[in-house]
Enzyme design. Structure first.
Site, PDB file in Angstrom:
ATOM      1  N   HIS A 365      24.240 -25.733   3.554  1.00 18.96           N
ATOM      2  CA  HIS A 365      23.090 -26.441   2.967  1.00 18.96           C
ATOM      3  C   HIS A 365      22.285 -27.252   3.964  1.00 18.96           C
ATOM      4  O   HIS A 365      21.548 -28.153   3.554  1.00 18.96           O
ATOM      5  CB  HIS A 365      23.552 -27.406   1.873  1.00 18.96           C
ATOM      6  CG  HIS A 365      24.170 -26.750   0.694  1.00 18.96           C
ATOM      7  ND1 HIS A 365      23.472 -26.428  -0.438  1.00 18.96           N
ATOM      8  CD2 HIS A 365      25.430 -26.332   0.492  1.00 18.96           C
ATOM      9  CE1 HIS A 365      24.271 -25.855  -1.307  1.00 18.96           C
ATOM     10  NE2 HIS A 365      25.481 -25.787  -0.776  1.00 18.96           N
ATOM     11  N   LYS A 548      13.249 -38.104  -4.011  1.00 18.93           N
ATOM     12  CA  LYS A 548      14.316 -37.420  -3.273  1.00 18.93           C
ATOM     13  C   LYS A 548      15.066 -38.476  -2.474  1.00 18.93           C
ATOM     14  O   LYS A 548      14.589 -39.620  -2.363  1.00 18.93           O
ATOM     15  CB  LYS A 548      13.726 -36.371  -2.326  1.00 18.93           C
ATOM     16  CG  LYS A 548      12.593 -36.917  -1.419  1.00 18.93           C
ATOM     17  CD  LYS A 548      11.950 -35.833  -0.573  1.00 18.93           C
ATOM     18  CE  LYS A 548      10.944 -34.969  -1.295  1.00 18.93           C
ATOM     19  NZ  LYS A 548      11.271 -33.561  -1.342  1.00 18.93           N
ATOM     20  N   ARG A 549      16.222 -38.107  -1.913  1.00 16.52           N
ATOM     21  CA  ARG A 549      16.902 -39.039  -1.025  1.00 16.52           C
ATOM     22  C   ARG A 549      15.949 -39.483   0.088  1.00 16.52           C
ATOM     23  O   ARG A 549      15.043 -38.755   0.489  1.00 16.52           O
ATOM     24  CB  ARG A 549      18.145 -38.367  -0.405  1.00 16.52           C
ATOM     25  CG  ARG A 549      19.318 -38.209  -1.362  1.00 16.52           C
ATOM     26  CD  ARG A 549      19.898 -39.538  -1.786  1.00 16.52           C
ATOM     27  NE  ARG A 549      20.635 -40.190  -0.724  1.00 16.52           N
ATOM     28  CZ  ARG A 549      21.941 -40.441  -0.726  1.00 16.52           C
ATOM     29  NH1 ARG A 549      22.685 -40.077  -1.761  1.00 16.52           N
ATOM     30  NH2 ARG A 549      22.527 -41.061   0.258  1.00 16.52           N
ATOM     31  N   LYS A 554      12.688 -36.101   5.828  1.00 14.02           N
ATOM     32  CA  LYS A 554      11.884 -35.824   4.637  1.00 14.02           C
ATOM     33  C   LYS A 554      10.518 -36.500   4.729  1.00 14.02           C
ATOM     34  O   LYS A 554       9.589 -36.155   4.026  1.00 14.02           O
ATOM     35  CB  LYS A 554      12.626 -36.281   3.381  1.00 14.02           C
ATOM     36  CG  LYS A 554      13.924 -35.493   3.123  1.00 14.02           C
ATOM     37  CD  LYS A 554      14.627 -35.991   1.874  1.00 14.02           C
ATOM     38  CE  LYS A 554      16.004 -35.398   1.661  1.00 14.02           C
ATOM     39  NZ  LYS A 554      15.998 -34.069   1.020  1.00 14.02           N
ATOM     40  N   THR A 656      15.085 -28.599  -4.121  1.00  9.63           N
ATOM     41  CA  THR A 656      15.130 -28.079  -5.486  1.00  9.63           C
ATOM     42  C   THR A 656      14.193 -28.916  -6.365  1.00  9.63           C
ATOM     43  O   THR A 656      13.683 -28.420  -7.365  1.00  9.63           O
ATOM     44  CB  THR A 656      16.565 -28.106  -6.057  1.00  9.63           C
ATOM     45  OG1 THR A 656      17.149 -29.375  -5.753  1.00  9.63           O
ATOM     46  CG2 THR A 656      17.418 -27.009  -5.454  1.00  9.63           C
ATOM     47  N   LYS A 660      11.493 -27.963  -9.511  1.00 11.19           N
ATOM     48  CA  LYS A 660      11.380 -28.637 -10.811  1.00 11.19           C
ATOM     49  C   LYS A 660       9.939 -29.075 -11.054  1.00 11.19           C
ATOM     50  O   LYS A 660       9.406 -28.937 -12.163  1.00 11.19           O
ATOM     51  CB  LYS A 660      12.288 -29.879 -10.848  1.00 11.19           C
ATOM     52  CG  LYS A 660      13.770 -29.539 -10.832  1.00 11.19           C
ATOM     53  CD  LYS A 660      14.663 -30.721 -10.459  1.00 11.19           C
ATOM     54  CE  LYS A 660      16.017 -30.182 -10.010  1.00 11.19           C
ATOM     55  NZ  LYS A 660      16.855 -31.169  -9.310  1.00 11.19           N
TER      56      LYS A 660
HETATM   57  C1  F58 Z   1      20.764 -30.386   0.208  1.00 13.36           C
HETATM   58  N1  F58 Z   1      21.858 -30.985   0.918  1.00 13.36           N
HETATM   59  C2  F58 Z   1      19.653 -29.945   1.134  1.00 13.36           C
HETATM   60  N2  F58 Z   1      23.568 -32.501   1.115  1.00 13.36           N
HETATM   61  O1  F58 Z   1      19.203 -31.040   1.909  1.00 13.36           O
HETATM   62  C3  F58 Z   1      18.511 -29.407   0.273  1.00 13.36           C
HETATM   63  O2  F58 Z   1      17.495 -28.903   1.091  1.00 13.36           O
HETATM   64  C4  F58 Z   1      19.033 -28.306  -0.640  1.00 13.36           C
HETATM   65  O3  F58 Z   1      18.043 -27.923  -1.544  1.00 13.36           O
HETATM   66  C5  F58 Z   1      20.245 -28.782  -1.417  1.00 13.36           C
HETATM   67  O4  F58 Z   1      21.238 -29.267  -0.540  1.00 13.36           O
HETATM   68  C6  F58 Z   1      20.866 -27.671  -2.255  1.00 13.36           C
HETATM   69  O5  F58 Z   1      21.087 -26.544  -1.466  1.00 13.36           O
HETATM   70  C7  F58 Z   1      22.524 -32.039   0.398  1.00 13.36           C
HETATM   71  O6  F58 Z   1      22.212 -32.520  -0.686  1.00 13.36           O
HETATM   72  C8  F58 Z   1      24.346 -33.559   0.800  1.00 13.36           C
HETATM   73  O7  F58 Z   1      24.057 -34.327  -0.108  1.00 13.36           O
HETATM   74  C9  F58 Z   1      25.610 -33.752   1.601  1.00 13.36           C
HETATM   75  C10 F58 Z   1      26.595 -34.619   0.848  1.00 13.36           C
HETATM   76  C11 F58 Z   1      27.826 -34.900   1.673  1.00 13.36           C
HETATM   77  C12 F58 Z   1      27.518 -35.459   3.035  1.00 13.36           C
HETATM   78  C13 F58 Z   1      26.528 -34.603   3.773  1.00 13.36           C
HETATM   79  C14 F58 Z   1      25.268 -34.304   2.949  1.00 13.36           C
END
Ligand code: F58
Length: 812
Positions: A365, A548-549, A554, A656, A660
């Site tokens: 991811h 978003k985060r 970003k 994602t 939405k």
């Molecule tokens: C996200 N990753 C991607 N990681 O940033 C986003 O582009 C993508 O759409 C999504 O995954 C789904 O594929 C993400 O959310 C985390 O939250 C991890 C959690 C644990 C620590 C490292 C980051």
């Protein structure tokens, strides 16, 4: 009476009267209270149990169908799930919404007030956790036999609030009052070892005995995951750590040493105490590795137990089982399965390795090198000594294969090694995940391509066929039907039926309505009504959302520079014909991510300055909505006009939220990054606001030597914005943000500033022609059908899982 078919069960209420009776019986017999003394909490719990029964009945029929067909199963292993609120969803999926509404009305209540008590389990950080929830929803909807495994954290993602304009974090004790959606299953408890040492087995070169130094219990509970428009109900099984009976030291307790008496149990229970609130940066704490192994060890034993219910021997295991690793967090499952097969079930190494490799698949991811998980060898060695030995052996055999294919290529061998040497010896989890799986996928086309060409390039050279793309998707049930009922009704009316909820490509039929003036009128009125409900600003203003985060890649800071530029323009020309805008930010920053928190602080400072300015405030409003989560997303997404997807190209794996928002008729302003590219290709370039460097240009600029300062000097509006921050115009806040932009500007914010601001001018030109804007909005919805998680799951099923649906017999 065939109990396995669920026949013989007393029928659950299907009329308002029957549903009322079910409510009463649950209030008396399961909640143990009476109408006279029932609290709102009692009402909530009772309604939830009553709705849950409808799903549980389907669950029984699902299990019977699965048992009878002994299918190939998908096991989704994920450290995170952001399932969202359950009550409203389960009313919809069980088809009880209407009778429930009337039944509670007869008790003087409304569904809406009861739903307010429904707390969402925040067992994830962001996109990755929400994707897991959308995929399990879609697997059930597609009748795929599946179990999602995860961790039942006592505390979910922290609660965010604003204190003095900055982010403050509070604990999220989400199940403090209980969770009616969960079924504890203490009988399926597992035992997990940690630490200790290994001992050789006489006469065997590969087998070892691991003698753990600490034992912890894993106790599962499951939540039901209903499919939409089908009777399949799958489960998500979540593990919670418990101390064993032996961990309570009675003699110490008797001696008055109360804390010492429970310290071992407390240590055990800390494993599932709290979700690590990271996003794309790793902390590398031992407790985190412990969580990962805890999840993996419990889940694998459970998977094997389930396999054994209908199968014997091991040869069929990979035929009956596919385990999808959601990022590298559950990757220790690979050496753990090897350990179980070799040490405990006494298979020879080669046979075990063949089984293991054919069982797993891995989804990546990220592309950020700092987000690729690695663990110091010494941490691994202490916590999981046997697993490290197994990893060494896997690595040795693997590197031998690499040397044979690429003789003399020492650099390649060292890049591909599962053990990195510099600056300290670390286990590279992504390398392990690629070596130990049958398929590896990225989450959007660009992401998968960049994985093959950059981070995982050596592996793609060796095994080109292993690498695939599966573009992410989202649940149209949650993010259109539930979140945006007005739009859903209009779509259903326009298409003639609601089949689009299970076949989202049917939205394309809306395209023909984009020329119908009265349809456009209603479309626009719905967006406006959704803005009125959200109540963050003037509903006639352009509602511009970035949700978003918070992360520098970003680029919330880019949006902020644009806001400051608008502020200056309005102040310079107060009588101008300005497009009124409400800019809405929401999102959490990792608690230790200071640069991201500085951006949040500056957003609030700029918002306050603008709100206090009588010249600018009629045209521009900046709002920061606290504590972004799934429920808040469901309120914001339907009200958005403009979707900000402005990450530096090549950094956002997919996104994602972008899907939405487009699906709900927001227009995107975005870079050629992640799934933006696929959204644009589908909705049409004329319905998408594109700006900025592409991934290739961004990489070239960084290699050539990027000097942000030159952009500052060249561009008067950019200079004015940064100077305003440094002059203290926004309450003296933001020097750190400006310094970072003028210093390194790692994510090329200043390089994209001019293109972004000019593109926002184009957005305003489009907005001034409301007919044109509304047509563009309709075209976004009409052409976003591809982004259903149902399609994502169909792709996984066909290309990676090779599983077929198992239909569940209808109730008689
Ligand atoms: C996200 N990753 C991607 N990681 O940033 C986003 O582009 C993508 O759409 C999504 O995954 C789904 O594929 C993400 O959310 C985390 O939250 C991890 C959690 C644990 C620590 C490292 C980051």
């Amino acid at each position: 009476m065939d109990l396995r078919q669920g026949i013989g069960l007393r029928k659950l209420g299907r009329t308002v009267d029957e549903f009322q009776q079910d409510l009463l019986s649950n209030l008396y017999f399961r909640r143990g209270t009476t109408v006279e003394s029932a609290s709102m909490r009692d009402a909530y719990e009772t309604l939830s149990l009553t709705v849950r029964d409808h799903l549980a009945e389907r669950r029984a029929r699902t299990a019977a169908a699965h048992y009878a067909s002994n299918p190939r199963w998908v096991y989704y292993l994920s450290a995170e799930y952001l399932l969202g609120a359950q009550l409203e969803q389960n009313l919809l999926y069980s088809g009880t919404g209407e009778i429930a509404a009337q039944a509670v009305k007869s008790f003087g209540l409304t569904l809406e007030e009861i739903e307010e008590l429904d707390v969402e389990p925040g067992l994830g950080n962001g996109g990755l956790g929400r994707l897991a929830a959308c995929l399990v929803d879609a697997m059930a909807t597609r009748d795929i036999p599946a179990v999602g495994y995860g961790i039942r954290y006592d505390f979910g993602i922290f609660k965010q609030s604003l204190a003095a304009g900055g982010q403050a974090e509070g604990p999220d004790d989400w199940a403090f009052q209980g969770n009616p959606w969960e079924f504890p299953a203490p009988d399926d408890r597992q035992t997990v070892g940690f630490y200790g040492h290994t001992e050789p087995v006489p006469g065997s070169s590969t087998r070892k005995v691991w003698v753990p130094g600490e034992i912890v219990l894993g106790e599962p509970s499951h939540m039901l995951v209903p499919g939409y428009g089908t009777d399949t109900v799958n489960i998500v099984r979540l593990w919670r750590a418990r101390g064993s009976e032996a961990s309570f030291d009675l003699s110490r307790f008797s001696a008055g040493q109360y804390a010492e008496a429970v310290q071992e149990a407390v240590r055990a229970e800390n494993i599932s105490k709290v979700l690590y609130p990271d996003d794309s940066t790793e902390l590398g704490r031992e407790l985190r590795l412990k969580q990962q192994y805890f999840l993996v060890s419990c889940s694998l034993r459970d998977i094997i137990r389930r396999f054994r219910l209908r199968n014997e021997g091991w040869d069929d295991f990979p035929e009956k089982t596919v385990i999808q690793l959601n990022d590298t967090h559950p990757t220790i499952a690979i050496p753990e399965l090897m350990r179980l097969l070799v040490d405990e079930y006494e298979l020879d190494w080669d046979r075990a390795w063949s089984i293991t490799r054919r069982t797993f698949a891995y989804t990546c991811h990220t592309l950020l090198p700092e987000a690729l998980e690695t663990w110091p060898v010494h941490v691994f060695e202490r916590l999981l000594p046997r697993h490290l030995e197994i990893i060494y052996l896997i690595n040795m055999l693997f590197l031998r294969e690499v040397e044979e294919r690429f003789p003399g290529d020492v650099a390649r061998v060292s890049r591909m090694s599962i053990i990195g040497e510099h600056p300290e010896r670390r286990v590279r989890m992504a390398n392990l995940a690629v070596v130990g799986t049958e398929a590896v996928n990225g989450v959007a086309e660009l992401h998968s391509k960049l994985l093959r060409e950059t981070v995982l390039n050596d592996f793609a050279d060796l095994w080109p066929a292993k690498f695939q793309n599966v573009t992410n998707g989202i649940s149209p049930r949650r993010f259109v039907k539930l979140a945006n009922p007005r739009l859903s009704d209009l779509i259903t009316e326009g298409l003639g039926d609601d089949g689009w909820l299970m076949d989202l490509e049917r939205l394309a039929e809306l395209g023909s309505l984009a020329g119908d003036a009265s349809f456009l009128e209603r479309w626009r009125a719905i967006k406006r009504a959704n803005k009125v409900d959200l109540a963050v600003g003037d509903p006639d203003s352009l509602t511009d959302v970035m949700i978003k985060r918070f992360h520098e890649y970003k680029r919330q800071q880019l949006k902020l520079l644009h806001i400051i530029t608008l502020y200056h323009r309005i102040r310079a020309n107060p009588g101008g014909d300005w497009v009124p805008r409400t800019v809405l930010f929401a999102g959490k920053a990792a608690p230790a991510y200071h640069a991201a928190k500085n951006i949040i602080r500056l957003i609030n400072a700029v918002g306050a300055t603008i709100a206090a300015d009588p010249i600018v405030s009629p045209y521009l409003k900046v709002v920061f909505a606290e504590n972004y989560n799934v429920s808040l997303a469901e309120r914001i997404v339907p009200a958005a006009d403009l979707s900000e997807q402005i990450s530096l190209a090549g950094k956002e794996a997919s996104g994602t939220g972008n899907m939405k928002l487009a699906l709900n008729g927001a227009l995107t302003i975005g870079t050629l990054d992640g799934a933006n590219i696929e959204i644009r290709a589908r909705v049409g370039e004329e319905n998408f606001f594109l700006f900025g460097l592409d991934a290739f240009q961004a990489a070239e600029l960084q290699i050539a030597g990027y000097r942000p300062w030159e952009h500052y000097e060249r561009d008067p509006e950019l200079r004015e914005a940064l100077d305003a921050i440094n002059a203290g115009l926004f309450g003296g806040v933001g020097h750190d943000v400006a310094d970072s932009l003028l210093g390194r500007d790692e994510y090329l914010t200043l390089a994209d500033y001019r293109a972004y601001v000019d593109c926002q001018d184009e957005v305003e030109r489009a907005w001034r022609d409301q007919d044109r804007w509304t047509r563009m909005s309709v075209m976004n919805t009409a052409n976003s059908g591809f982004f259903s998680a149902d399609r994502t799951v169909a792709d996984y099923a066909a290309r990676i899982w090779r599983v077929a649906p198992v239909p569940v017999a209808k109730d008689h």
